[in-house]
Design a protein around this motif. Structure first.
Motif, PDB file in Angstrom:
ATOM      1  N   GLU A 228       0.825  -1.212   0.000  1.00  0.00           N
ATOM      2  CA  GLU A 228       0.000   0.000   0.000  1.00  0.00           C
ATOM      3  C   GLU A 228       0.859   1.261   0.000  1.00  0.00           C
ATOM      4  OE1 GLU A 228      -4.035   1.308   2.257  1.00  0.00           O
ATOM      5  OE2 GLU A 228      -2.290   1.035   3.540  1.00  0.00           O
ATOM      6  N   GLU A 229       1.959   1.252   0.737  1.00  0.00           N
ATOM      7  CA  GLU A 229       2.839   2.422   0.769  1.00  0.00           C
ATOM      8  C   GLU A 229       3.381   2.717  -0.629  1.00  0.00           C
ATOM      9  OE1 GLU A 229       4.940   5.624   2.664  1.00  0.00           O
ATOM     10  OE2 GLU A 229       3.195   4.397   3.202  1.00  0.00           O
ATOM     11  N   THR A 237      -5.071   6.484  -5.109  1.00  0.00           N
ATOM     12  CA  THR A 237      -5.976   6.535  -3.958  1.00  0.00           C
ATOM     13  C   THR A 237      -7.088   5.501  -4.057  1.00  0.00           C
ATOM     14  OG1 THR A 237      -7.261   8.295  -5.030  1.00  0.00           O
ATOM     15  CG2 THR A 237      -5.505   8.970  -3.519  1.00  0.00           C
ATOM     16  N   ARG A 262      -5.769   2.250   4.095  1.00  0.00           N
ATOM     17  CA  ARG A 262      -5.770   3.703   3.956  1.00  0.00           C
ATOM     18  C   ARG A 262      -6.312   4.161   2.612  1.00  0.00           C
ATOM     19  NH1 ARG A 262       0.243   5.294   5.067  1.00  0.00           N
ATOM     20  NH2 ARG A 262       0.628   3.273   4.093  1.00  0.00           N
ATOM     21  N   LYS A 297     -14.385   2.465   1.363  1.00  0.00           N
ATOM     22  CA  LYS A 297     -13.017   2.003   1.128  1.00  0.00           C
ATOM     23  C   LYS A 297     -12.925   0.581   0.593  1.00  0.00           C
ATOM     24  CE  LYS A 297     -10.127   4.991   3.948  1.00  0.00           C
ATOM     25  NZ  LYS A 297      -9.102   5.047   5.018  1.00  0.00           N
ATOM     26  N   GLU A 544      -7.264  13.098   4.575  1.00  0.00           N
ATOM     27  CA  GLU A 544      -6.162  12.711   5.456  1.00  0.00           C
ATOM     28  C   GLU A 544      -4.894  12.508   4.640  1.00  0.00           C
ATOM     29  OE1 GLU A 544      -4.790   8.948   8.308  1.00  0.00           O
ATOM     30  OE2 GLU A 544      -6.829   9.039   7.510  1.00  0.00           O
ATOM     31  N   VAL A 546      -1.947  10.629   3.680  1.00  0.00           N
ATOM     32  CA  VAL A 546      -1.557   9.226   3.864  1.00  0.00           C
ATOM     33  C   VAL A 546      -0.164   8.944   3.317  1.00  0.00           C
ATOM     34  CG1 VAL A 546      -3.909   8.321   3.968  1.00  0.00           C
ATOM     35  CG2 VAL A 546      -2.796   8.625   1.740  1.00  0.00           C
ATOM     36  N   TYR A 547       0.401   9.917   2.599  1.00  0.00           N
ATOM     37  CA  TYR A 547       1.773   9.776   2.105  1.00  0.00           C
ATOM     38  C   TYR A 547       2.371  11.160   1.930  1.00  0.00           C
ATOM     39  CZ  TYR A 547       5.747   9.324  -0.987  1.00  0.00           C
ATOM     40  OH  TYR A 547       6.997   9.435  -1.531  1.00  0.00           O
TER      41      TYR A 547
END
Length: 550
Positions: A228-229, A237, A262, A297, A544, A546-547
């Motif tokens: 995911e990162e 997204t 996320r 999500k 938010e 997230v990265y």
């Protein structure tokens, strides 16, 4: 109550200002700033307009002139199962550039294992090797004759096995060809080790010990943060995850339950044809339709079914033979009857089908099935999808439009592996290669995907849309290029359309989800060649962060 108190109650909790906010709305509006409240877009406008909406507690993000786009949506990937491949030998090029490199890498892995244990490699691409040929069983035997070896090709439609692996699978010169697959044999009838498509690959792959469903789920959950990162660092997204069976679905649900998801994920659950999944029957019996989900999500995009193979490995099904293999028309993995029956069942259950079809012969078969489905029952906005659509004839464009078919186009292939596709189709057919301009001109909504090839998937796909240039410097029908803005649409609002959420995401407009990506340069104004060098500085999901790049 004072105006300030009221604003603190109803005002924005995040403000991005002093930037270039590319909304991707119908008017291609561009603003300086955008305000967010409770994960949704409150307003895009001038710095003054937007900052006047901020509560006293709002997080203020100075963009310093950077460009903001809607978060990227990649409409066809295979990501969570990467967690099960930690022990695989990565044979992608670069850095692996010769068959000997592959052999040495597999040999090194075999040296870490007990005699008889399997060695598995992945992602080799013979078109990028200096040898310019496929490895065979005898090459892999040099890595080890005491370990069964299975080497998967990039794209997942082909593999090579060594002699021991073939023996374990019971594959010999007397083995008949499986329906929908191919065991390559030499002039003496002996298997060379090459296996084309699931029907042949699974004869060997099914012998490889693998974790059970519960353990598989646990491993995928454990490994997901790393995957995911990577995706978030590329500004993705939302991702449509293809080939989902129970363990992967359960892994995603577990991640969501634990707050470990996320980004947003739309699931393409495996149908029976040819993937051996049960989504069509199981979902239909339970009354579950496209769009069912566990919040915004995690949700069902549709049912994945398929027709043919892949163009790079010459197994996509064509009506005319491959330019570089004149006796080869590719492989059809299903019967027209089976595909039509499943497509009709999905349609009647209000389940969108996502049909893998790369070659024009496969697209004919897919459209035949959709046509019968549309006749069977009225569903005005079905949005049945062709996944990939690698070579499309002009008459098929008209038919797609008439049937209301949308396309998840693998235009992300153009740069990393376009050279092999150029060779496969030849110059006369290139106009039909992921024809993004023709899709637009015919009113066919086409989202973009990379299906795992290359890096920085969305930006590489946008580059492919806008330039049509391969990594080898060849152009694959420049006349099918589209503007950078339309290229961005393929990975934002068009991709949202493919999942039926264009009113919720895909553009920066009031009320929509605050999913953004911040880039280090303005890809609308730079030389298109710079798109490949573009970096993601920040990714936001639901307002938010997230990265953030280091």
């Amino acid at each position: 109550m004072s105006n300030r108190s009221i604003l603190d109650e109803i005002g924005a909790d995040v403000v991005l200002f002093n930037g270039k906010v590319v909304t991707v709305d119908e008017d291609d509006s561009i603003f300086e700033a955008v305000a967010i409240k409770d994960g949704r877009i409150l307003k895009a406008g001038s710095n003054e307009e937007v900052q006047s909406l901020a509560s006293s507690r709002a997080r203020q993000i100075d963009l310093k002139g950077r460009t903001v786009l809607p978060g990227f949506i990649d409409s066809h990937e295979h990501c969570i199962r990467r967690g099960l491949q930690a022990d695989y030998v990565d044979c992608r090029s670069p850095p692996v550039m010769t068959i000997n490199d592959i052999v040495e890498a597999l040999k090194a892995k075999a040296g870490e294992k007990k005699e008889g244990e399997w060695v598995v490699g992945s992602w080799f691409d013979e078109t990028k090797l200096g040898d310019r040929r496929w490895p065979n069983r005898y090459d892999l035997d040099k890595a080890s004759s005491k370990h069964p070896i299975y080497l998967g090709r990039a794209g997942g439609h082909n593999a090579v096995a060594n002699s021991l692996a073939l023996s374990i699978a019971g594959i010999s010169k007397d083995t008949p060809q499986p329906s929908g697959g191919r065991i390559e044999k030499d002039e003496q009838g002996e298997p060379t080790g090459r296996l084309d498509e699931i029907a042949a690959m699974n004869m060997v792959r099914g012998k490889i010990p693998s974790p059970g469903p519960e353990e598989s789920t646990e491993i995928m959950v454990e490994k997901w943060p790393e995957v995911e990162e990577m995706l978030l660092s590329w500004g993705i997204t939302t991702m449509h995850e293809a080939h989902i069976k129970a363990p992967a679905s359960l892994a995603y649900q577990e991640l969501l339950k634990k707050g470990g998801l996320r980004m947003r994920v739309g699931l393409m659950l495996d149908g029976m044809t040819p993937y051996g999944g049960y989504a069509t029957d199981d979902l239909a019996r339970q009354g579950i339709r496209t769009g069912f989900g566990w919040g915004d999500k995690l949700y069902v995009v549709g049912v994945k079914i398929g027709v043919d193979g892949a163009m790079g490995s010459l197994t996509a099904a064509l009506t005319e033979p491959y330019s570089n293999d004149p006796e080869n028309y590719g492989i059809v993995r299903v019967t027209q009857e089976d595909l039509t029956e499943e497509t009709v069942r999905c349609h009647k259950a209000h389940l969108r089908t996502c049909i893998h079809a790369i070659g024009d012969r496969a697209i004919d078969i897919a459209l035949n099935s959709v046509e019968e489905a549309v006749k069977s029952m009225e569903w005005k906005d079905h949005r049945h999808r062709i996944e990939h659509a690698g070579y499309v004839r002009p008459d098929q464009l008209d038919r797609m439009k008439r049937l209301g078919v949308a396309v998840s186009a693998s235009i992300g292939f153009c740069h990393p592996i376009g050279d092999s596709h150029y060779d496969a189709l030849g110059t006369d057919r290139l106009r039909g290669y992921y024809p993004m301009r023709s899709f637009k001109e015919h009113g066919i909504v086409a989202g973009g995907n990379s299906d795992g090839f290359g890096r920085n998937w969305a930006l590489t796909g946008i580059y492919g849309c806008a330039t049509r240039r391969s990594s080898g410097g060849r152009y694959l029908a420049k006349e099918e290029a589209i503007s950078v803005m339309d290229s961005i649409r393929a990975y934002t609002i068009n991709a949202a359309f493919l999942e039926g959420t264009e009113d919720e995401k895909g553009s920066i407009e009031p009320g929509k989800m605050a999913d953004f990506v911040v880039l280090d340069r303005d890809i609308l104004t730079v030389d298109p060649e710079e798109i490949l060098q573009t970096k993601v500085l920040m990714t936001m999901v639901g307002g938010e962060v997230v990265y953030e790049a280091d």
